[in-house]
Scaffold this motif. Sequence first.
Motif, PDB file in Angstrom:
ATOM      1  N   GLN A   2      74.140 -10.816  10.207  1.00  0.00           N
ATOM      2  CA  GLN A   2      73.407 -10.426   9.019  1.00  0.00           C
ATOM      3  C   GLN A   2      73.760 -11.266   7.804  1.00  0.00           C
ATOM      4  O   GLN A   2      73.202 -11.073   6.745  1.00  0.00           O
ATOM      5  CB  GLN A   2      73.648  -8.957   8.720  1.00  0.00           C
ATOM      6  CG  GLN A   2      73.032  -8.067   9.770  1.00  0.00           C
ATOM      7  CD  GLN A   2      73.150  -6.619   9.412  1.00  0.00           C
ATOM      8  OE1 GLN A   2      73.607  -6.254   8.357  1.00  0.00           O
ATOM      9  NE2 GLN A   2      72.737  -5.776  10.320  1.00  0.00           N
ATOM     10  N   ARG A   4      73.911 -14.540   5.285  1.00  0.00           N
ATOM     11  CA  ARG A   4      72.862 -15.439   4.844  1.00  0.00           C
ATOM     12  C   ARG A   4      73.047 -16.845   5.385  1.00  0.00           C
ATOM     13  O   ARG A   4      72.132 -17.634   5.378  1.00  0.00           O
ATOM     14  CB  ARG A   4      72.824 -15.479   3.317  1.00  0.00           C
ATOM     15  CG  ARG A   4      72.455 -14.159   2.737  1.00  0.00           C
ATOM     16  CD  ARG A   4      72.384 -14.287   1.260  1.00  0.00           C
ATOM     17  NE  ARG A   4      72.136 -12.975   0.702  1.00  0.00           N
ATOM     18  CZ  ARG A   4      72.394 -12.654  -0.523  1.00  0.00           C
ATOM     19  NH1 ARG A   4      72.880 -13.522  -1.345  1.00  0.00           N
ATOM     20  NH2 ARG A   4      72.153 -11.448  -0.961  1.00  0.00           N
ATOM     21  N   ASN A  55      66.140 -12.393   7.880  1.00  0.00           N
ATOM     22  CA  ASN A  55      66.164 -12.392   6.420  1.00  0.00           C
ATOM     23  C   ASN A  55      65.344 -13.555   5.881  1.00  0.00           C
ATOM     24  O   ASN A  55      65.287 -14.624   6.484  1.00  0.00           O
ATOM     25  CB  ASN A  55      67.601 -12.466   5.910  1.00  0.00           C
ATOM     26  CG  ASN A  55      68.418 -11.266   6.330  1.00  0.00           C
ATOM     27  OD1 ASN A  55      67.879 -10.199   6.605  1.00  0.00           O
ATOM     28  ND2 ASN A  55      69.728 -11.427   6.393  1.00  0.00           N
ATOM     29  N   TRP A  79      66.184 -12.328  -1.982  1.00  0.00           N
ATOM     30  CA  TRP A  79      66.264 -12.126  -0.535  1.00  0.00           C
ATOM     31  C   TRP A  79      65.558 -10.845  -0.127  1.00  0.00           C
ATOM     32  O   TRP A  79      65.721  -9.817  -0.777  1.00  0.00           O
ATOM     33  CB  TRP A  79      67.720 -12.012  -0.080  1.00  0.00           C
ATOM     34  CG  TRP A  79      68.449 -13.303  -0.074  1.00  0.00           C
ATOM     35  CD1 TRP A  79      69.234 -13.804  -1.078  1.00  0.00           C
ATOM     36  CD2 TRP A  79      68.478 -14.256   0.972  1.00  0.00           C
ATOM     37  NE1 TRP A  79      69.742 -15.013  -0.712  1.00  0.00           N
ATOM     38  CE2 TRP A  79      69.302 -15.320   0.556  1.00  0.00           C
ATOM     39  CE3 TRP A  79      67.889 -14.315   2.232  1.00  0.00           C
ATOM     40  CZ2 TRP A  79      69.551 -16.426   1.344  1.00  0.00           C
ATOM     41  CZ3 TRP A  79      68.144 -15.425   3.025  1.00  0.00           C
ATOM     42  CH2 TRP A  79      68.965 -16.467   2.581  1.00  0.00           C
ATOM     43  N   ARG A  80      64.807 -10.904   0.933  1.00  0.00           N
ATOM     44  CA  ARG A  80      64.368  -9.706   1.648  1.00  0.00           C
ATOM     45  C   ARG A  80      65.278  -9.635   2.862  1.00  0.00           C
ATOM     46  O   ARG A  80      65.184 -10.451   3.785  1.00  0.00           O
ATOM     47  CB  ARG A  80      62.905  -9.800   2.086  1.00  0.00           C
ATOM     48  CG  ARG A  80      61.977  -9.563   0.925  1.00  0.00           C
ATOM     49  CD  ARG A  80      60.794  -8.723   1.330  1.00  0.00           C
ATOM     50  NE  ARG A  80      60.051  -8.367   0.132  1.00  0.00           N
ATOM     51  CZ  ARG A  80      58.748  -8.337   0.059  1.00  0.00           C
ATOM     52  NH1 ARG A  80      58.015  -8.607   1.119  1.00  0.00           N
ATOM     53  NH2 ARG A  80      58.149  -7.996  -1.059  1.00  0.00           N
ATOM     54  N   MET A  81      66.193  -8.682   2.833  1.00  0.00           N
ATOM     55  CA  MET A  81      67.217  -8.554   3.868  1.00  0.00           C
ATOM     56  C   MET A  81      66.649  -7.715   5.010  1.00  0.00           C
ATOM     57  O   MET A  81      67.005  -6.557   5.196  1.00  0.00           O
ATOM     58  CB  MET A  81      68.489  -7.950   3.276  1.00  0.00           C
ATOM     59  CG  MET A  81      69.055  -8.732   2.101  1.00  0.00           C
ATOM     60  SD  MET A  81      69.504 -10.421   2.519  1.00  0.00           S
ATOM     61  CE  MET A  81      70.987 -10.130   3.467  1.00  0.00           C
ATOM     62  N   GLU A  83      67.143  -7.724   8.052  1.00  0.00           N
ATOM     63  CA  GLU A  83      68.136  -7.260   9.026  1.00  0.00           C
ATOM     64  C   GLU A  83      68.680  -5.885   8.642  1.00  0.00           C
ATOM     65  O   GLU A  83      69.208  -5.171   9.480  1.00  0.00           O
ATOM     66  CB  GLU A  83      69.290  -8.263   9.153  1.00  0.00           C
ATOM     67  CG  GLU A  83      68.891  -9.612   9.720  1.00  0.00           C
ATOM     68  CD  GLU A  83      68.580  -9.584  11.202  1.00  0.00           C
ATOM     69  OE1 GLU A  83      69.166  -8.768  11.932  1.00  0.00           O
ATOM     70  OE2 GLU A  83      67.740 -10.399  11.647  1.00  0.00           O
ATOM     71  N   LYS A  84      68.552  -5.525   7.360  1.00  0.00           N
ATOM     72  CA  LYS A  84      69.047  -4.237   6.864  1.00  0.00           C
ATOM     73  C   LYS A  84      67.922  -3.224   6.649  1.00  0.00           C
ATOM     74  O   LYS A  84      68.193  -2.105   6.251  1.00  0.00           O
ATOM     75  CB  LYS A  84      69.788  -4.433   5.538  1.00  0.00           C
ATOM     76  CG  LYS A  84      71.035  -5.272   5.670  1.00  0.00           C
ATOM     77  CD  LYS A  84      71.698  -5.414   4.307  1.00  0.00           C
ATOM     78  CE  LYS A  84      72.958  -6.229   4.371  1.00  0.00           C
ATOM     79  NZ  LYS A  84      73.582  -6.372   3.049  1.00  0.00           N
ATOM     80  N   THR A  89      66.288  -5.497  -0.617  1.00  0.00           N
ATOM     81  CA  THR A  89      66.281  -6.794  -1.287  1.00  0.00           C
ATOM     82  C   THR A  89      67.620  -7.026  -1.966  1.00  0.00           C
ATOM     83  O   THR A  89      68.332  -6.075  -2.296  1.00  0.00           O
ATOM     84  CB  THR A  89      65.156  -6.896  -2.335  1.00  0.00           C
ATOM     85  OG1 THR A  89      65.384  -5.935  -3.360  1.00  0.00           O
ATOM     86  CG2 THR A  89      63.790  -6.682  -1.705  1.00  0.00           C
TER      87      THR A  89
END
Length: 189
Positions: A2, A4, A55, A79-81, A83-84, A89
Amino acid sequence: MQQRDWTLSGICLAVLLGQAPVLAGPPAQGTPAGKTLPARTADSAFFIARSTNRNQVHYGVRVDSDCRPQGPQPVHAYWRMLEKGEKNTEPLLGREAPAYGLGDVQQVEATSTGWRVHVRLRAWPDRAIDLDVFRANGQCAARAYTLMEGRVAQIERIFVKTAWPTGVDYVLLSGTGVDGRSAREVIKK
């Protein structure tokens, strides 16, 4: 994973994109004619996806209620995360700016249909990106354009294929030219 992975793929992206050929200036004035992709919301005009995980770095435009870009640097990266979770974001970190940040100068101009913001990625200073911002279906929308294959095209996707164990194998730009034909350009070292 996860993370970056900015230290490896991000820095290599900056090096790779910084070596892109110098191209002609930004797209011509006015809204491009021909077939276009659907507009995106102004808070996500275009994005960079990577092969390391789901991501993505998104580029949005801060606008007022009339869809007018706000401030001297209305375009911002975040960021659009994924994975979470879909709505998670996070801000772009300072150390990520060389790979994913925007240049300091953002020119805003009025067009017949709304506004245009001219930007450049720090990692890609030789290639202009124009974001057209306008009202569509009651909300602020945007389309992003750059040169692909030497012609103006609306950005559909920017994809970075990382190399193992470090670096960038290639960057793939894909979209639709203002002539309605698919546009695709692969950038390699």
